[in-house]
Design an enzyme around this catalytic site. Structure first.
Site, PDB file in Angstrom:
ATOM      1  N   HIS A 222       2.790   0.582 -36.717  1.00  0.00           N
ATOM      2  CA  HIS A 222       2.522   1.044 -38.083  1.00  0.00           C
ATOM      3  C   HIS A 222       1.163   1.739 -38.223  1.00  0.00           C
ATOM      4  O   HIS A 222       0.931   2.454 -39.185  1.00  0.00           O
ATOM      5  CB  HIS A 222       2.684  -0.090 -39.111  1.00  0.00           C
ATOM      6  CG  HIS A 222       1.484  -0.981 -39.253  1.00  0.00           C
ATOM      7  ND1 HIS A 222       1.269  -2.074 -38.468  1.00  0.00           N
ATOM      8  CD2 HIS A 222       0.431  -0.921 -40.089  1.00  0.00           C
ATOM      9  CE1 HIS A 222       0.137  -2.655 -38.817  1.00  0.00           C
ATOM     10  NE2 HIS A 222      -0.398  -1.976 -39.804  1.00  0.00           N
ATOM     11  N   LYS A 226      -0.392   5.475 -40.598  1.00  0.00           N
ATOM     12  CA  LYS A 226      -1.587   5.593 -41.451  1.00  0.00           C
ATOM     13  C   LYS A 226      -2.042   7.040 -41.439  1.00  0.00           C
ATOM     14  O   LYS A 226      -2.301   7.612 -40.383  1.00  0.00           O
ATOM     15  CB  LYS A 226      -2.724   4.698 -40.923  1.00  0.00           C
ATOM     16  CG  LYS A 226      -2.499   3.206 -41.136  1.00  0.00           C
ATOM     17  CD  LYS A 226      -3.694   2.443 -40.565  1.00  0.00           C
ATOM     18  CE  LYS A 226      -3.439   0.958 -40.473  1.00  0.00           C
ATOM     19  NZ  LYS A 226      -3.705   0.231 -41.693  1.00  0.00           N
ATOM     20  N   GLU A 260     -11.035  -7.669 -39.619  1.00  0.00           N
ATOM     21  CA  GLU A 260     -10.329  -8.130 -40.815  1.00  0.00           C
ATOM     22  C   GLU A 260     -11.076  -9.316 -41.423  1.00  0.00           C
ATOM     23  O   GLU A 260     -11.720 -10.085 -40.694  1.00  0.00           O
ATOM     24  CB  GLU A 260      -8.912  -8.575 -40.447  1.00  0.00           C
ATOM     25  CG  GLU A 260      -8.064  -7.458 -39.882  1.00  0.00           C
ATOM     26  CD  GLU A 260      -6.632  -7.921 -39.615  1.00  0.00           C
ATOM     27  OE1 GLU A 260      -5.773  -7.668 -40.449  1.00  0.00           O
ATOM     28  OE2 GLU A 260      -6.403  -8.539 -38.564  1.00  0.00           O
ATOM     29  N   ASP A 279      -1.731  -9.085 -30.294  1.00  0.00           N
ATOM     30  CA  ASP A 279      -1.385  -8.663 -31.652  1.00  0.00           C
ATOM     31  C   ASP A 279      -1.944  -7.276 -31.981  1.00  0.00           C
ATOM     32  O   ASP A 279      -1.328  -6.512 -32.710  1.00  0.00           O
ATOM     33  CB  ASP A 279      -1.952  -9.708 -32.637  1.00  0.00           C
ATOM     34  CG  ASP A 279      -1.453  -9.518 -34.058  1.00  0.00           C
ATOM     35  OD1 ASP A 279      -0.290  -9.127 -34.223  1.00  0.00           O
ATOM     36  OD2 ASP A 279      -2.231  -9.768 -35.006  1.00  0.00           O
ATOM     37  N   HIS A 284      -2.169  -1.331 -31.671  1.00  0.00           N
ATOM     38  CA  HIS A 284      -2.932  -0.612 -32.690  1.00  0.00           C
ATOM     39  C   HIS A 284      -4.230   0.021 -32.152  1.00  0.00           C
ATOM     40  O   HIS A 284      -4.512   1.187 -32.400  1.00  0.00           O
ATOM     41  CB  HIS A 284      -3.283  -1.545 -33.848  1.00  0.00           C
ATOM     42  CG  HIS A 284      -2.095  -2.201 -34.483  1.00  0.00           C
ATOM     43  ND1 HIS A 284      -0.863  -1.598 -34.530  1.00  0.00           N
ATOM     44  CD2 HIS A 284      -1.942  -3.388 -35.109  1.00  0.00           C
ATOM     45  CE1 HIS A 284      -0.005  -2.402 -35.151  1.00  0.00           C
ATOM     46  NE2 HIS A 284      -0.633  -3.501 -35.510  1.00  0.00           N
ATOM     47  N   LYS A 380     -10.153 -11.638 -36.763  1.00  0.00           N
ATOM     48  CA  LYS A 380      -9.856 -12.091 -38.124  1.00  0.00           C
ATOM     49  C   LYS A 380     -11.034 -12.900 -38.646  1.00  0.00           C
ATOM     50  O   LYS A 380     -11.830 -13.414 -37.871  1.00  0.00           O
ATOM     51  CB  LYS A 380      -8.589 -12.934 -38.117  1.00  0.00           C
ATOM     52  CG  LYS A 380      -7.368 -12.129 -37.682  1.00  0.00           C
ATOM     53  CD  LYS A 380      -6.090 -12.663 -38.266  1.00  0.00           C
ATOM     54  CE  LYS A 380      -4.885 -11.870 -37.805  1.00  0.00           C
ATOM     55  NZ  LYS A 380      -4.629 -10.667 -38.591  1.00  0.00           N
TER      56      LYS A 380
HETATM   57  C1  BG6 Z   1      -0.292  -6.316 -37.679  1.00  0.00           C
HETATM   58  C2  BG6 Z   1      -0.826  -7.589 -37.092  1.00  0.00           C
HETATM   59  O1  BG6 Z   1       0.477  -5.618 -36.735  1.00  0.00           O
HETATM   60  O2  BG6 Z   1      -1.394  -5.506 -38.101  1.00  0.00           O
HETATM   61  C3  BG6 Z   1      -1.652  -8.332 -38.112  1.00  0.00           C
HETATM   62  O3  BG6 Z   1       0.265  -8.396 -36.671  1.00  0.00           O
HETATM   63  C4  BG6 Z   1      -2.761  -7.447 -38.638  1.00  0.00           C
HETATM   64  O4  BG6 Z   1      -2.199  -9.521 -37.566  1.00  0.00           O
HETATM   65  C5  BG6 Z   1      -2.207  -6.104 -39.103  1.00  0.00           C
HETATM   66  O5  BG6 Z   1      -3.368  -8.108 -39.727  1.00  0.00           O
HETATM   67  C6  BG6 Z   1      -3.322  -5.133 -39.429  1.00  0.00           C
HETATM   68  O6  BG6 Z   1      -2.775  -3.986 -40.013  1.00  0.00           O
HETATM   69  P1  BG6 Z   1      -3.455  -3.287 -41.253  1.00  0.00           P
HETATM   70  O7  BG6 Z   1      -2.569  -2.146 -41.571  1.00  0.00           O
HETATM   71  O8  BG6 Z   1      -3.526  -4.314 -42.346  1.00  0.00           O
HETATM   72  O9  BG6 Z   1      -4.820  -2.876 -40.801  1.00  0.00           O
END
Ligand code: BG6
Length: 528
Positions: A222, A226, A260, A279, A284, A380
């Site tokens: 995902h 963005k 985060e 994760d 990402h 986190k």
């Molecule tokens: C997800 C993770 O894929 O991405 C989460 O499993 C994380 O742990 C999240 O919080 C972060 O995505 P974004 O879009 O909130 O930065």
């Protein structure tokens, strides 16, 4: 403040046949031209089959995305959705519960998707096209039923636990549902995590590729939905200013941060088995690495872009455990709020050894980046929410300022979240009779130039999948190359314990030492 006149190019784009959702999200012009040249404004007729209809992803992200696409008239009149899950439900029951969830989005302006009012027409379009099919993902019944109901173009969306990815694709394949007739497509969107390490990713790739061709699989990340991530390509390659300095001769090091403030929330069980490294890093953070690290693709064609990404990941050296740091949050205070330790979260073992913070130092073996360390960190319950890439430049090496004590290094920050924009930290002369340097900043924010109504990022991904544009999806070779980079670390971290860090801090001391050994420091975490 540096002002780039992007309004002119925005006007040009608006005059072209441009998909409305893409317009709303300020897509880079060059891709839009490529898209609009197909002459297609809305996605082709298609059935979307969602495995995991009762799940969180469907409610929080897929439905808002379909609603946005409907509002932008990007879905064909014949579009419809079949939602599959094990829970007892009916078409009407599923529609009612999703309508309730959609209404709840009008109440929380800080939520991932917020809109002050649900447009009855756009939601009515989606709502009226939802049907529910109760069934077990691995039982043959639903596949027989799908066989009866489906014809034409179909996107199967696997919004389910990753242990079902292989079995569901097997059953789809064995039931003949992935066979494409002339002029029709059958595509499968697969969510993350795609594998748990290199071996399992290879096994899963081999399993699914027995059932259909690579071009039918859309492995999602995902972060690629963005807008600000995709626009890094435009910043890099559309502005002649940057390309000459985007290399080892000028760049001292690169820092990629995804910090985060949230904890694991209700996902303790998932997180215990996953950890911060799996994760966030091979998926990402590596997407961000690719956006800044790849060589210019020969075109914006999906395969040209994906070739460069795979090539780059194959040039990243596997991380030795000595080039990494891991941490786990203890109790503390995040933005003025007392929060508990990870080990006290629901569904987390009291002696858990799962890391909630991971930092790695990467080296890339190619002519552009040899010798430039890439430091990546994610965690986190940190002091601030901040996703950004920072290119830290070497000091000026020629007269008259070579060797001058500078107030700060030149830094180019590509800001992704929550600030969306770009900032350059530079030095300028302090006014006065002597030549003295002081720090200055030049910046722009996307929302100073483009307006972007609420979107959840999945709009682009769903639309692209229906259009057959795989640019923002991950190919098998890329996924495997990404896992190969972190594999030695996954193995090493199966043992030992992460270092504790206080919630609300910048992470564990071992992460500071990782950079300290190279005579460097992380940039402070900040939201501006
Ligand atoms: C997800 C993770 O894929 O991405 C989460 O499993 C994380 O742990 C999240 O919080 C972060 O995505 P974004 O879009 O909130 O930065």
């Amino acid at each position: 403040m540096v002002s780039f006149d992007v309004h002119a190019s925005e006007r040009v784009m608006n005059e072209q046949a441009r998909p409305a959702a893409a317009t709303r999200q300020g897509h880079v012009p060059i891709r839009l031209e490529a898209r609009s040249s197909s002459g297609t404004r809305c996605a082709p007729p298609c059935v979307l089959v969602i495995f995991g209809a009762a799940g969180d992803l469907t409610k929080r992200l897929l439905m808002p995305a379909l609603y946005d696409l409907a509002g932008s008239h990007l879905l064909d009149q014949s579009f419809h959705v079949i939602g599959i899950d094990r829970a007892d439900n009916s078409d009407e029951g599923w529609r009612a519960s999703l309508t309730e969830t959609m209404q709840s989005f009008t109440k929380d302006p800080t939520a991932e998707f917020y809109t002050p009012k649900i447009d009855p027409q756009a939601w009515g379009f989606v709502r009226g096209r939802l049907t529910y099919l109760k069934g077990d993902f691995i039982e043959p019944d639903i596949y027989r039923e799908l066989g009866r109901r489906l014809s034409g173009n179909v996107v199967f969306y696997l919004a389910i636990n990753d242990r079902f990815f292989g079995p569901v694709v097997d059953r789809l394949g064995e039931s003949g549902l992935l066979k494409q007739k002339e002029g029709e497509f059958r595509r499968v969107v697969i969510e993350k995590p795609f594998g748990r390490d290199l071996h399992s990713a290879k096994v899963l790739n081999a399993q699914i590729l027995k059932q259909a061709d690579e071009s039918q699989f859309y492995r999602i990340d995902h972060f690629l939905g963005k807008e600000t991530v995709e626009s890094i390509l435009a910043i890099r390659f559309a502005n002649a200013l940057f390309e000459p300095i985007w290399r080892r001769h000028y760049v001292d090091h690169i820092e990629i941060t995804a910090a985060e403030t949230i904890g694991v929330e209700e996902r303790g069980a998932f997180y215990e088995a996953t950890g911060a490294l799996r994760d966030m890093v091979p998926n990402h953070l590596f997407q961000l690495l690719c956006m800044i690290g790849i060589e210019p693709p020969r075109s914006l064609d999906a395969e040209a872009f994906r070739d460069e990404k795979a090539r780059l990941m194959q040039q990243v050296r596997p991380v030795p455990p000595g080039n990494a740091a891991r941490g786990q949050y203890g109790a503390g205070s995040v933005q003025g709020r007392q929060v508990k330790a990870y080990r006290s979260e629901p569904q987390v073992a009291p002696e858990s050894r799962t890391e909630t913070y991971a930092a790695v130092k990467l080296s890339i073996d190619n002519a552009r980046w040899a010798g430039v360390p890439f430091y990546l960190r994610t965690g986190k319950r940190l002091a601030a929410r901040q996703t950004q890439i920072a290119l830290v430049f070497k000091p000026a090496s020629s007269p008259p300022f070579a060797g001058t004590q500078r107030p700060a290094q030149d830094i180019l920050r590509l800001q992704i979240d929550p600030v969306q924009g770009m900032k350059m930290d530079l030095s300028a002369k302090v006014p006065g009779p002597t030549m003295r340097l002081g720090p200055v900043a030049a910046s722009f924010r996307y929302n100073d130039f483009f307006s972007e109504p609420p979107n959840v990022g999945y709009e682009t991904l769903l639309y692209d999948c229906m259009m057959g544009d795989a640019t923002l999806f991950q190919r098998a070779d890329y996924i495997e190359a990404s896992w190969a980079v972190v594999d030695p670390l996954l193995e090493a971290w199966a043992e030992g314990t992460p270092q504790l860090y206080a919630s609300g801090s910048a992470g564990p001391a071992s992460a500071d030492e990782l950079l300290g050994r190279d005579g460097r420091r992380w940039l402070p975490l900040e939201t501006t």
